[in-house]
Structure formats: C-alpha cells, structure tokens
Write an enzyme that holds these catalytic residues in place. Sequence first.
Site, PDB file in Angstrom:
ATOM      1  N   ASP A 134       0.067   3.569  -3.279  1.00 11.62           N
ATOM      2  CA  ASP A 134      -0.042   2.123  -3.452  1.00 11.62           C
ATOM      3  C   ASP A 134       1.256   1.394  -3.095  1.00 11.62           C
ATOM      4  OD1 ASP A 134      -1.464  -0.199  -4.903  1.00 11.62           O
ATOM      5  OD2 ASP A 134       0.485  -0.116  -5.903  1.00 11.62           O
TER       6      ASP A 134
ATOM      7  N   GLU B 189      -0.422   2.719   1.773  1.00 11.50           N
ATOM      8  CA  GLU B 189      -0.837   1.317   1.876  1.00 11.50           C
ATOM      9  C   GLU B 189       0.362   0.458   2.282  1.00 11.50           C
ATOM     10  OE1 GLU B 189      -0.798  -1.212  -1.398  1.00 11.50           O
ATOM     11  OE2 GLU B 189      -2.500  -2.401  -0.777  1.00 11.50           O
TER      12      GLU B 189
END
Length: 587
Positions: A238, A306
Amino acid sequence: MMLLKCSIFVVFITTVFGNTVKVTNTVQKEATSNLGLFGEWWETSVFYQIYPRSFKDSNNDGSGDIQGIIQKLDHIQDVGVDAVWLSPIYKSPQVDNGYDISDYRDVDEIFGTLDDLRQLVDEAHKRDIKVILDYVPNHTSDQHAWFQASLKNESGYADYYVWKDAVIVNGTRTPPNNWISEFKGSAWEWSEERQQYYLHQFSIAQPDLNYRNPAVVNEMKDVLRYWLNFGIDGFRMDAVFTIFEDAEFRDEPLSGDPNSGPEDYGYLDHIYTANQNETIDLIYQFRELLDEYNANQSYPRVMMTEVYSDINTTMLYYGTEDGSRKGAHFTFNFITFITGLQKGYSTFDLQDSIINWLRHIPSSYTSNWVLGNHDQTRVSTRLGPENIDALNILVSILPGVQVTYNGEEIGQENGEVTCEQGYDPQAIKNCSTFNQTSRDFQRTPFQWDSSINAGFNEGAETWLPVSQKYLQTNLADENVTTVNSHYNIYKQTIDLRQSFRNQTGYFVSFTSIGNLFVAQRFLFDTDNYYALYYNVGDEVMDPVPLSINATATVIIRSNNSAYSIGDVFDYNGSLQAREAVLLKLDL
Ligand code: GLC
C-alpha cells in the site's frame, strides 16, 4: 518463420482506407519460456481484489467478513481467477477502513479471527486460488502499541515515527515545514503529550513510520516473514511511494496546479515526500526478502506495489534499469485505464494510453492492466457502463497480468451514499465536497442477487448502503437469466486469457480509424490471431471501415451485439454504438 508471419500481419492492417485518418501501432515482445517471461504462475494470472467489508456478510452484522469470502469461494472459482487480494483485514480502529493498522499480526473482529483466515487460505488453496494480503508499510494506526509507546518517548520506540520540533514564528507554534497530507491540510499533527509534531501523509490517525530507524525496517520485514510463514502467497503493498521523506525536511515547491488550493495535496510538487531513492531501495530489499523465502518454495510468493506516478517513476518500482536489482513483480498500471483515460475517450486516446505503457515497459518486466480499485470511481461509472464489456474484452487480449476489482465482473456501478452515511476519512471532513471526494461510492456492498440487501446479508442494516441499482445489476440474474450478460462475457474473457497461458511471446497491434478501434493479438506458440473490433462512438458504423483479409469468427461479443458466438463476422455489416466483438482470424 515466426517473425516473417508477424510482418505479413502488419501489412494487412496498414492497408489504406480512403482518406480516413488512421493510426496504427504495433508492439512485439518475445518471451523465453512457456509461461510468460519467467515461467512463473503470476505472470499471466488474473488477480481479483476483494473489499472484505463489502463482499459478503456471513453473520448478518452489516459488515462483510472472512467467512463470507469462504462462502463465496465457489463464485470466485467460477469467475476463473487465479488469486484473490484482500484489502486489509488486520486489527484496526477502521478510521481509514483498515488502512490504519493497530496490530499487523492479527485479524480484526469485524472480519473474524486468525483461524478464519487460515481456513480461507486452506480452502482457497484447495481450489488452486492464491491469497494475497494488503501490507501497509508507510503508517500504522495511532492506536498501535508502537505509536502509544512513541508518544510517551518510551525507550526503543521514541524514533519509531517521524517526530519534529515546532517552528516558532512570531511567538506562534507552526509545523516544521509546508508538507501537505494526501487527505488535505498540514501533514503534521501536534502532540501535547510529546510536545512535538508527528508526520502523517494520510489521516491524523495514520502516523508515518520512521524508516530511517533500522529497528522499524527490521520490524516491518518481520511482519512480511510472519505472513509468508502463515501461508500467504504475496502482498499488495500500500501507498509505497510515501515511505521515506527528505532527510533534511525541506519545504516542497508549489506545483502551480490551478485546481488545487493551499490545503490540497496537489498544491505542492512532492519532490521531498514521494518516490525518494531510499523508498525504491526499500522495495528492492522487500523483494530480496521474498526471493530468499521463495528459494525454498515450490512456487514464488509475489509482491505488487501501489504507486500513482508518471510512467518513468512507476517503472523504477519494477527494478533497476540494468536488471541488477529487482523490485515488485509488478507495480499497478494505473496509467492506462485510470489516470490516462477519461469518459468520452476517442479511439486515439485508447490506443495512446495502451501504447504508452507497452512502449515504456522494458522487455524483462511483466505488464499488468487495472480497470479499477477501492480508491477509484468504478470503471462502469467512470468510463461509462456502455463500455464495460468492450473494456473487459480488450483487457483479456493484452499481455501480462489482469487485476479485477470485485463487482467489475458484473458491471457494478458506483452506489449512492450520503455524507452522513459515509466513512471515507478524507471526504466526511467536509460534506459540501463529499460527492466529489468520497471513495465510499465504489465500496458499497457487492450485488449478489435480487433478494433483500442484494444478498449481501439477511437484512440487517449494512455498513454502507446497498446500491439501489442491484435489481438491475446483480450476479444471480447475470449468471442464470441473461445469456449475454456482463458476467458471462467477463467469464468468457477469462477463459480466453487462461488459454493464452502457453504463450511464448506476444505481438499486439492497435489501429484507430474514426470511431473504430481494432486491437490485434498474435500468439507465437499457437499461431492464433485475435482481433477486437470496437465501435467507440455513439453512432452505428455501417460498414466497418477496416477489413482484414481473413475469415473471422466471433468468439466473444458485448451485450448489445446482434452477433452470436460462432458467427462469421461481416466486414460489410454494421457495428452498433459501443459494440465490441472479439474475432478469431483464420489466416
Ligand atoms: C492506499 C489505499 C487507500 C488508503 C491509503 C492510505 O492508497 O489504497 O485506500 O486510504 O493508501 O493507507
């Protein structure tokens, strides 16, 4: 011989048609093994993102849970995907819907228990489905024991987070510099307790970890090992671009973006808080850790990162240019279908956006295609529901990995949520802009069937409201009642993708003539040619302005098509607005 055939193919598609403007682009890459570039399972796989709180509520408490996912494994298997990625299921106060973690090694009670997770992994593995977990390295929850200890300056934890003294200007306390949080306003929060500011690149409840402290790096590497040993097949990493910040804490320059005010993230050019060299190096270290683990495993565990950035920076997350260091197995391609494409796109926009990615990605990296996720307006809403089949078909013939956000397979659109019902921390701060900023709309419950609450649960109030569109769009109707539904089309595209697994390279070509977009794919191994004909416009096309010197059989078609599977495509016939047909060419 193989290359000769490719060049003949290029000749076919560059035949001139009248005075119509036509642009053709081709990309060809060769692979050395039978399964993608490295012969590893993930390279041609479909990854299916599950947003656990909205997937299936097994205990009727309003929130989806792990047992719900287990109940729906048959569906996941039916879809034909290879791996599921679960958005965070760890212990969390849920300020940012689980992206604020208070214990990296445990499951939040909303979702179940560690035993439930173990059962899910076992059941998924029995079906040959891999399980990927979200991993949130940049920040923890402010409720995490590390932060609570850091607040108190406890020995060992004082430097676990990024703490700085205030700057006193005219007798007033101000933050250490001008950095802005992704969720608006200063990225610094004052702690009365510690009498210092801490950094939070996201919400106040998500303090940034200090990766300049080797203890933090070790701690977070141990978290990875813990889940690998648990039996997890990989990680979705993330917000990695925010991991390190400038060691000198310099002010960032203004971006000059006319649409961003002084409180907005876009107001600054993030040269000191995003994509720092140390961040990219840490990703390479994570990969080394995975490779060490993988050395003793029968199949590799993977990592996907990401990063929202320009294409050159995005590529750095894959590894160094000279190949000496590896990074993510793949870093999400948000560029082609998310940041690079807007509603009302032309054939040229579509072509440019795909080619931009394929041209930049070095041959040693695996492409990937992402239509949406829990942070983005659903693709049906963003690019138009009338395009969903064409886009799903298009993705199926592009080389590499495919990532599907749950609901895309049925063409689910954004739901309806009011500010009072919303949870997205960046949006509920200001109800007057909620409709523009909230990510809650793409997170409403999955629409399983036409029963109460769309079959998400048995009627208890749901955490986010079920979209009213569920009577028109739901899996059960699409699966059983409607023959040429979004779901059935999606499944056909996945079947086709799976049949490409034995590829040893690819050749793709795109041609745009007016509103006609043609994408072609050639598989070296099997000598199979495919062509997608897609009318991007709002008008009927009669006849289509490009024919290929080959008999073409329809193998998949959008839900508005008059063709049936097995029909011979008529180049002199018509294509409806937004109609897409995938053809197998007999050359
Ligand atoms: C990522 C997540 C997003 C979250 C943010 C902060 O971008 O996808 O949902 O809000 O990180 O953790």
